[in-house]
Design a protein around this motif. Structure first.
Motif, PDB file in Angstrom:
ATOM      1  N   GLY A   1       0.860   1.642  -9.976  1.00 47.50           N
ATOM      2  CA  GLY A   1       2.131   2.253 -10.323  1.00 47.50           C
ATOM      3  C   GLY A   1       3.288   1.610  -9.581  1.00 47.50           C
ATOM      4  O   GLY A   1       3.242   0.429  -9.245  1.00 47.50           O
ATOM      5  N   TYR A   2       4.310   2.395  -9.295  1.00 48.31           N
ATOM      6  CA  TYR A   2       5.535   1.876  -8.709  1.00 48.31           C
ATOM      7  C   TYR A   2       6.107   2.912  -7.747  1.00 48.31           C
ATOM      8  O   TYR A   2       5.809   4.109  -7.819  1.00 48.31           O
ATOM      9  CB  TYR A   2       6.565   1.581  -9.810  1.00 48.31           C
ATOM     10  CG  TYR A   2       6.626   2.679 -10.851  1.00 48.31           C
ATOM     11  CD1 TYR A   2       7.330   3.857 -10.613  1.00 48.31           C
ATOM     12  CD2 TYR A   2       5.933   2.556 -12.054  1.00 48.31           C
ATOM     13  CE1 TYR A   2       7.351   4.879 -11.546  1.00 48.31           C
ATOM     14  CE2 TYR A   2       5.947   3.577 -12.991  1.00 48.31           C
ATOM     15  CZ  TYR A   2       6.666   4.728 -12.738  1.00 48.31           C
ATOM     16  OH  TYR A   2       6.671   5.739 -13.648  1.00 48.31           O
TER      17      TYR A   2
ATOM     18  N   GLY B   1      -5.531   1.135  -4.136  1.00 50.10           N
ATOM     19  CA  GLY B   1      -4.634   0.315  -4.932  1.00 50.10           C
ATOM     20  C   GLY B   1      -3.298   0.048  -4.275  1.00 50.10           C
ATOM     21  O   GLY B   1      -3.034   0.437  -3.133  1.00 50.10           O
ATOM     22  N   MET B   2      -2.458  -0.663  -5.017  1.00 45.33           N
ATOM     23  CA  MET B   2      -1.156  -1.081  -4.535  1.00 45.33           C
ATOM     24  C   MET B   2      -0.071  -0.568  -5.478  1.00 45.33           C
ATOM     25  O   MET B   2      -0.312  -0.346  -6.671  1.00 45.33           O
ATOM     26  CB  MET B   2      -1.094  -2.612  -4.488  1.00 45.33           C
ATOM     27  CG  MET B   2      -2.215  -3.254  -3.688  1.00 45.33           C
ATOM     28  SD  MET B   2      -2.042  -3.020  -1.903  1.00 45.33           S
ATOM     29  CE  MET B   2      -0.869  -4.323  -1.528  1.00 45.33           C
ATOM     30  N   LEU B   3       1.120  -0.400  -4.925  1.00 47.34           N
ATOM     31  CA  LEU B   3       2.275   0.027  -5.713  1.00 47.34           C
ATOM     32  C   LEU B   3       3.308  -1.089  -5.762  1.00 47.34           C
ATOM     33  O   LEU B   3       3.488  -1.832  -4.795  1.00 47.34           O
ATOM     34  CB  LEU B   3       2.941   1.257  -5.094  1.00 47.34           C
ATOM     35  CG  LEU B   3       2.150   2.552  -5.022  1.00 47.34           C
ATOM     36  CD1 LEU B   3       3.015   3.632  -4.365  1.00 47.34           C
ATOM     37  CD2 LEU B   3       1.719   3.010  -6.407  1.00 47.34           C
TER      38      LEU B   3
ATOM     39  N   THR C   1       0.832  -1.198   0.000  1.00 44.90           N
ATOM     40  CA  THR C   1       0.000   0.000   0.000  1.00 44.90           C
ATOM     41  C   THR C   1       0.870   1.253   0.000  1.00 44.90           C
ATOM     42  O   THR C   1       1.967   1.264   0.549  1.00 44.90           O
ATOM     43  CB  THR C   1      -0.917   0.022   1.237  1.00 44.90           C
ATOM     44  OG1 THR C   1      -0.101  -0.110   2.416  1.00 44.90           O
ATOM     45  CG2 THR C   1      -1.919  -1.112   1.184  1.00 44.90           C
ATOM     46  N   PRO C   2       0.396   2.337  -0.606  1.00 43.25           N
ATOM     47  CA  PRO C   2       1.197   3.557  -0.682  1.00 43.25           C
ATOM     48  C   PRO C   2       1.206   4.334   0.635  1.00 43.25           C
ATOM     49  O   PRO C   2       0.189   4.396   1.338  1.00 43.25           O
ATOM     50  CB  PRO C   2       0.503   4.359  -1.786  1.00 43.25           C
ATOM     51  CG  PRO C   2      -0.910   3.893  -1.774  1.00 43.25           C
ATOM     52  CD  PRO C   2      -0.862   2.443  -1.383  1.00 43.25           C
ATOM     53  N   TYR C   3       2.347   4.908   0.963  1.00 41.07           N
ATOM     54  CA  TYR C   3       2.409   5.842   2.090  1.00 41.07           C
ATOM     55  C   TYR C   3       1.502   7.033   1.794  1.00 41.07           C
ATOM     56  O   TYR C   3       1.415   7.505   0.662  1.00 41.07           O
ATOM     57  CB  TYR C   3       3.830   6.344   2.295  1.00 41.07           C
ATOM     58  CG  TYR C   3       4.735   5.358   2.993  1.00 41.07           C
ATOM     59  CD1 TYR C   3       4.435   4.885   4.272  1.00 41.07           C
ATOM     60  CD2 TYR C   3       5.901   4.924   2.383  1.00 41.07           C
ATOM     61  CE1 TYR C   3       5.269   3.991   4.919  1.00 41.07           C
ATOM     62  CE2 TYR C   3       6.749   4.031   3.018  1.00 41.07           C
ATOM     63  CZ  TYR C   3       6.427   3.563   4.289  1.00 41.07           C
ATOM     64  OH  TYR C   3       7.264   2.673   4.923  1.00 41.07           O
TER      65      TYR C   3
END
Length: 217
Positions: free
Chosen positions: A118-119, A60-62, A53-55
């Protein structure tokens, strides 16, 4: 021989594309080497995790930086001079002129295919070029990578065979679409091949083709 390496979670997507037609022949004839690097093999822990998970929150997920980084390092070991390319909607718009430029380079390429939302941005420290195939979003970078690699490989001298095979195509001059073309039979269901193309008069044919080429939108 030019090397193309693709970092992806779905290497099987490339099997059909790389194993058929022009791509297969380019490899068989020794012009290119096409290979995939499975990002999952660099995942963390027993489940080989590649995303988180994004900070700061958000849906969504990165893709995590560590697996991506190690996969690119592996690709660099295989081809130390290769340039790293990442597929992203914010990248430079891919055009025929860029395909020509890339086909003339004497180094290989490492393509990073994103997934999910994304990444981790820190992977950009390894990236030489961000590329986009258009102003729309796909579920991953695999299809854009296939498109771009195909457009490069076919321009490598010798791959298509004919000396002028790529020279008369759409966008070969950066802006003009290719003229209409015909082959046998001369007439099909009332539709006839233009007489000038049957005339054998090369100057008239060249003029007709120039008139019937058009500028790209």
């Amino acid at each position: 021989m030019r090397k193309f390496q693709i970092v992806t979670l779905f290497p099987e997507m490339f099997t059909g594309v790389f194993g058929n037609s022009m791509m297969w022949k380019a490899q068989k004839d020794g012009y290119v080497e096409l290979s995939t690097i499975n990002l999952r093999e660099f995942g963390l822990g027993p489940r080989r995790t590649v995303d988180d998970t994004p900070y700061g929150g958000g849906d969504g997920m990165l893709l995590m930086v560590e697996p991506l980084w190690r996969a690119v390092e592996q690709a660099k070991e295989n081809d130390p001079t290769a340039k790293v390319v990442i597929m992203t909607p914010r990248g430079m718009r891919w055009k025929q002129a860029l395909a020509q430029e890339y086909s003339e380079q004497d180094h290989g390429y490492i393509f990073i295919c994103g997934r999910y939302e994304g990444y981790d941005e820190r992977i950009m420290a390894l990236v030489d070029q961000e590329l986009s195939v258009g102003d729309y979003v796909l579920t991953g970078g695999e299809l854009p990578a296939m498109t771009i690699i195909d457009s490069i490989v076919r321009l490598i001298p010798g791959v298509l065979g004919g000396e002028n095979s790529a020279a008369i195509e759409s966008f070969s001059d950066g802006e003009t679409l290719e003229f209409p073309q015909y082959t046998r039979p001369e007439e099909w269901r009332g539709m006839k091949v233009p007489e000038v193309l049957l005339s054998g008069h090369h100057d008239n044919i060249a003029t007709w083709r120039a008139v019937h080429s058009r500028k790209a939108d």
